[in-house]
Design a protein around this motif. Structure first.
Motif, PDB file in Angstrom:
ATOM      1  N   ASP A  66       0.947  -1.732  -0.233  1.00  0.00           N
ATOM      2  CA  ASP A  66       0.006   0.322  -0.233  1.00  0.00           C
ATOM      3  C   ASP A  66       1.049   1.289   0.018  1.00  0.00           C
ATOM      4  OD1 ASP A  66      -2.735   2.129   0.689  1.00  0.00           O
ATOM      5  OD2 ASP A  66      -2.223   1.789   1.886  1.00  0.00           O
ATOM      6  N   TYR A  67       2.113   1.004  -0.135  1.00  0.00           N
ATOM      7  CA  TYR A  67       3.003   1.972   0.682  1.00  0.00           C
ATOM      8  C   TYR A  67       2.930   3.258  -0.278  1.00  0.00           C
ATOM      9  CZ  TYR A  67       6.867   4.612   2.535  1.00  0.00           C
ATOM     10  OH  TYR A  67       7.990   5.509   2.468  1.00  0.00           O
ATOM     11  N   PRO A  68       3.193   2.893  -1.938  1.00  0.00           N
ATOM     12  CA  PRO A  68       3.334   4.846  -3.127  1.00  0.00           C
ATOM     13  C   PRO A  68       1.877   4.726  -3.106  1.00  0.00           C
ATOM     14  CG  PRO A  68       4.463   1.677  -3.380  1.00  0.00           C
ATOM     15  CD  PRO A  68       3.933   1.604  -2.124  1.00  0.00           C
ATOM     16  N   GLU A  69       1.229   3.908  -3.196  1.00  0.00           N
ATOM     17  CA  GLU A  69      -0.200   5.229  -3.174  1.00  0.00           C
ATOM     18  C   GLU A  69      -0.593   5.481  -2.312  1.00  0.00           C
ATOM     19  OE1 GLU A  69      -4.755   3.741  -3.654  1.00  0.00           O
ATOM     20  OE2 GLU A  69      -3.394   2.386  -4.198  1.00  0.00           O
ATOM     21  N   GLY A  70       0.213   4.893  -0.884  1.00  0.00           N
ATOM     22  CA  GLY A  70      -0.374   6.079   0.292  1.00  0.00           C
ATOM     23  C   GLY A  70       0.092   7.581   0.456  1.00  0.00           C
ATOM     24  N   LEU A  71       1.957   7.339   0.015  1.00  0.00           N
ATOM     25  CA  LEU A  71       2.215   8.626   0.065  1.00  0.00           C
ATOM     26  C   LEU A  71       1.391   9.152  -1.156  1.00  0.00           C
ATOM     27  CD1 LEU A  71       5.792   6.616  -0.474  1.00  0.00           C
ATOM     28  CD2 LEU A  71       5.046   8.486   1.477  1.00  0.00           C
ATOM     29  N   ARG A  72       1.282   8.949  -2.420  1.00  0.00           N
ATOM     30  CA  ARG A  72       0.562   9.990  -3.055  1.00  0.00           C
ATOM     31  C   ARG A  72      -1.076  10.202  -2.371  1.00  0.00           C
ATOM     32  NH1 ARG A  72       1.867   6.084  -6.623  1.00  0.00           N
ATOM     33  NH2 ARG A  72       0.241   4.584  -6.142  1.00  0.00           N
ATOM     34  N   GLU A  73      -1.421  10.087  -1.537  1.00  0.00           N
ATOM     35  CA  GLU A  73      -2.558   9.625  -1.064  1.00  0.00           C
ATOM     36  C   GLU A  73      -1.997  11.031   0.020  1.00  0.00           C
ATOM     37  OE1 GLU A  73      -5.003   6.775  -0.944  1.00  0.00           O
ATOM     38  OE2 GLU A  73      -5.254   6.472  -2.284  1.00  0.00           O
ATOM     39  N   GLY A  74      -1.454  10.952   0.549  1.00  0.00           N
ATOM     40  CA  GLY A  74      -1.031  11.339   1.757  1.00  0.00           C
ATOM     41  C   GLY A  74      -1.648  10.616   3.354  1.00  0.00           C
TER      42      GLY A  74
END
Length: 180
Positions: A66-74
């Protein structure tokens, strides 16, 4: 449940592969420490040190997926206590897991107080678990920190929880902060 969670950690300055590499480096020592301190833990849910590590690795893999998407989403924010980049009253609840009190040998009294005051400004309620040090002993910082928070107008209570991975380590600190 319709809520939104934001996780804050200085490790979020690194990419997923760097985090995965670091996890791989610490796992052998984690297993060794669990074996050395086996009698301090409850094994009714995890069975053995190896099973506990496997459960934690599975959780880390889910996080890393989930980390890459979670970074993008803040949802993952690179920051550290006490300097958190959020406006006052932003959150209903702030959770601190396995940092404050646990690492009392490395984080002094003032760090605990400043960190908890910062969290109380951000959230209507702050919960901290565990309240024990790395040797499963009640943190010597707990009572002095609570007194200082009380002097600052922050009510706190120690609450028994149903979760108990280490024997006797089943208390959390609840602090009432700003209205969320």
């Amino acid at each position: 449940r319709g809520g939104r969670a934001v996780s804050v950690d200085p490790i979020f300055a690194f990419g997923a592969e760097a985090i995965r590499t670091r996890i791989g480096e610490v796992i052998p020592e984690m297993v060794a420490q669990l074996h050395r301190n086996r009698e301090k833990f409850r094994w009714d849910q995890s069975g053995s040190p190896e099973e506990l590590v496997a459960m934690r690795q599975a959780a880390m893999e889910a996080f890393l997926a989930d980390y890459p998407e979670g970074l993008r989403e803040g949802r993952y924010v690179d920051a550290a206590l006490p300097g958190l980049p959020f406006e006052e009253g932003r959150f209903e609840l702030a959770l601190v897991s396995h940092l404050l009190f646990l690492y009392g040998d490395h984080l002094d009294h003032d760090f605990h107080v400043q960190g908890l005051k910062a969290l109380a400004r951000l959230a209507g309620e702050v919960r901290v678990f565990p309240l024990a040090d790395l040797n499963a002993r009640r943190s010597p910082h707990l009572d002095p920190v609570r007194r200082e928070l009380e002097e600052a107008g922050l009510a706190s209570e120690v609450v028994k929880v149903s979760y108990e991975s280490q024997k006797g380590v089943n208390r959390m600190l609840r602090i009432r902060g700003v209205e969320g």
